[in-house]
Design an enzyme around this catalytic site. Structure first.
Site, PDB file in Angstrom:
ATOM      1  N   GLU A  30       1.132  -1.098  -0.276  1.00  0.00           N
ATOM      2  CA  GLU A  30      -0.165  -0.455  -0.338  1.00  0.00           C
ATOM      3  C   GLU A  30       0.538   0.853  -0.163  1.00  0.00           C
ATOM      4  O   GLU A  30       0.702   2.212  -0.630  1.00  0.00           O
ATOM      5  CB  GLU A  30      -0.705   0.034   0.986  1.00  0.00           C
ATOM      6  CG  GLU A  30      -2.324  -0.838   1.224  1.00  0.00           C
ATOM      7  CD  GLU A  30      -3.203  -0.326   1.988  1.00  0.00           C
ATOM      8  OE1 GLU A  30      -4.716  -1.219   1.453  1.00  0.00           O
ATOM      9  OE2 GLU A  30      -3.013   0.571   3.394  1.00  0.00           O
ATOM     10  N   LYS A  72     -13.857  -0.857  -4.246  1.00  0.00           N
ATOM     11  CA  LYS A  72     -15.276  -0.132  -3.655  1.00  0.00           C
ATOM     12  C   LYS A  72     -16.310   0.382  -4.430  1.00  0.00           C
ATOM     13  O   LYS A  72     -17.357  -0.224  -3.825  1.00  0.00           O
ATOM     14  CB  LYS A  72     -15.407   0.110  -2.507  1.00  0.00           C
ATOM     15  CG  LYS A  72     -13.606   0.142  -1.614  1.00  0.00           C
ATOM     16  CD  LYS A  72     -13.306   1.052  -0.493  1.00  0.00           C
ATOM     17  CE  LYS A  72     -12.574   0.238   1.280  1.00  0.00           C
ATOM     18  NZ  LYS A  72     -11.960   1.801   2.074  1.00  0.00           N
ATOM     19  N   HIS A 101       9.380 -26.883  -0.973  1.00  0.00           N
ATOM     20  CA  HIS A 101       9.418 -27.750  -1.885  1.00  0.00           C
ATOM     21  C   HIS A 101       8.043 -27.546  -2.748  1.00  0.00           C
ATOM     22  O   HIS A 101       6.982 -28.495  -2.811  1.00  0.00           O
ATOM     23  CB  HIS A 101       8.483 -28.996  -0.587  1.00  0.00           C
ATOM     24  CG  HIS A 101       9.747 -29.363   0.099  1.00  0.00           C
ATOM     25  ND1 HIS A 101      10.183 -30.685  -0.348  1.00  0.00           N
ATOM     26  CD2 HIS A 101      10.287 -29.239   0.659  1.00  0.00           C
ATOM     27  CE1 HIS A 101      11.652 -30.367   0.690  1.00  0.00           C
ATOM     28  NE2 HIS A 101      11.596 -29.331   1.430  1.00  0.00           N
TER      29      HIS A 101
END
Length: 448
Positions: free
Chosen positions: A288, A423, A309
């Site tokens: 951010e 949003k 792995h």
């Protein structure tokens, strides 16, 4: 204090280039220190380690003790992003890996997290747990209207009121919110909730040393004074302008690898599962803060040796777009020695008498050499051990280095304009009042 080792980058960068990057990082350091840069009204985090009053900690302990007196054994902490990641990182790092299974831990308060997603399965399963326990709630939101935490809080609040009654529920809810305004502040005043303040000059991702992080950590039973002491040591040491300042060195090297060598992915690596959520907290902090204006290093994380792995194959042989930052823990807190086996069917007798942590250290060193040989530069950050003091040091180091690094990159470390885009679309699709025009446009776009 965190120690930094840049030897894992020496075969990739030229010394003159690094010195020039250090010069730029020192200029960025001056911007942060002078508090004259972009976003300078969000620099309250810089002095939190030394400015946090004892009375705040005492108030948090009073909440903990009050809830314990009621028999509370489960605290739902509701928040998203910086409103929960710092606290969760600390609690995960400091907790016994199997605390939930240990009979000896049954009397301790368990802190769980909600409001960080919109999964219906998650909220239903959370409420299954709440229904079996003696519950309280910490809700963290500056506005009280952020969708994810607001949805979770509405559901938890209604349950607490139905189960314990409205008056008792009010004693089981603590809000961490704005000092004067917002939906959650208004509700807290109406219902009589105990409240703590989210400081106006501290952004969410820098808020772990405010009540946002302090209260859940205290409720979980950990020593927040030691966390603040570790952060205070870092605050003092990192305030010194120097080429040897580890925050300056970290910012200089990561920006050099990005700008000159195309390393646009940074992988934070740990070799202790207690630090898994350190990676999650760090990803938000750097993602951010730096990912804007079409710039920035993409933050990723791995948990080794587990991930050796899985994505270890990509790191070793895949696209050469990344560098690694290893968080090295020098000392284990416990001791376990590998024994001898008469049959030796697993062929491990050559390790008999060795500490498990010795094997971990050799896996770490072997990986470092292999990845460097494979074209992956490595920065190494070392702390003595995982405890409250060192964790506070880590928190402050990454925050301070983030400010320096973002200013060196040329972006405002303290805003997040891109967060609002999703949003607006979500509100339109949910038919939120006030978004009718956007809703019609999106539904036309979707062919509805």
């Amino acid at each position: 204090m965190i120690k930094i080792n840049l030897e894992g980058c020496s075969s990739f960068v030229k010394d003159a280039e690094y010195q020039e990057s250090v010069k730029q990082a020192l200029e960025a350091f001056d911007v942060l220190a002078s508090e004259q840069g972009a976003g300078n009204d969000f620099l309250g985090w810089k002095t939190l380690p030394t400015d946090t009053p004892e009375s705040l900690i005492a108030d948090c302990e009073a909440v903990r003790d009050s809830w314990k007196a009621k028999g509370v054994d489960l605290v739902v902490t509701i928040g998203i992003g910086g409103s929960y990641l710092g606290a969760r990182c600390a609690i995960e790092a400091l907790s016994h890996n199997f605390a939930k299974q240990l009979k000896s831990a049954k009397d301790s308060v368990e802190v769980v997290f909600a409001g960080n997603n919109l999964s219906e399965d998650y909220i239903c399963e959370l409420m299954d747990l709440v229904a079996e326990r003696n519950a309280a709630c910490i809700v963290i939101s500056k506005s009280g209207t952020t969708t994810e935490p607001a949805v979770a809080f509405r559901i938890v609040k209604q349950y607490l009121e139905q189960t314990y009654g409205r008056e008792e529920a009010a004693e089981r809810i603590v809000a961490i919110t704005d000092a004067k305004k917002g939906a959650l502040k208004t509700l807290s005043t109406q219902e009589g909730y105990k409240t703590f303040v989210v400081p106006d000059n501290v952004g969410g991702r820098f808020s772990v040393l405010t009540p946002v992080g302090i209260l859940p950590i205290v409720v979980a039973g950990f020593d927040v004074r030691a966390i603040l002491a570790g952060a205070a040591e870092a605050q003092k040491n990192l305030a010194v302008k120097s080429e040897q300042n580890p925050a300056v060195q970290y910012a200089a090297m990561r920006n050099l690898l990005y700008s000159k060598y195309g390393k646009n992915v940074e992988v934070l690596v740990n070799y202790n599962p207690k630090f898994m959520f350190l990676g999650e907290w760090w990803k938000q902090l750097y993602g951010e803060s730096e990912g804007k204006d079409l710039k920035g290093i993409f933050p990723a994380s791995v948990n080794n040796t587990t991930d050796l792995h899985s994505v270890g194959q990509f790191i070793q042989d895949g696209t050469r777009c990344m560098f690694e930052t290893i968080v090295n823990v020098e000392k284990a807190q416990r001791s376990s020695i590998i024994g001898e086996d008469p049959q030796n069917l697993d062929c491990l007798n050559y390790l008999a008498g060795q500490h498990v942590e010795h094997c971990n250290a050799m896996a770490q060193l072997g990986t470092k050499l292999a990845h460097i040989d494979g074209g992956v530069p490595q920065i190494e950050l070392s702390i003595e051990k995982i405890d409250e003091f060192n964790l506070g040091n880590v928190f402050y180091f990454f925050e301070f280095a983030c400010g320096v690094s973002a200013y060196q990159l040329g972006v405002n470390p303290f805003n997040q304009p891109g967060v609002e885009a999703y949003k607006k679309n979500m509100f339109a699709l949910l038919n939120k009042p006030g978004f009718e025009e956007q809703s019609a446009a999106i539904r036309k776009r979707l062919g509805e």
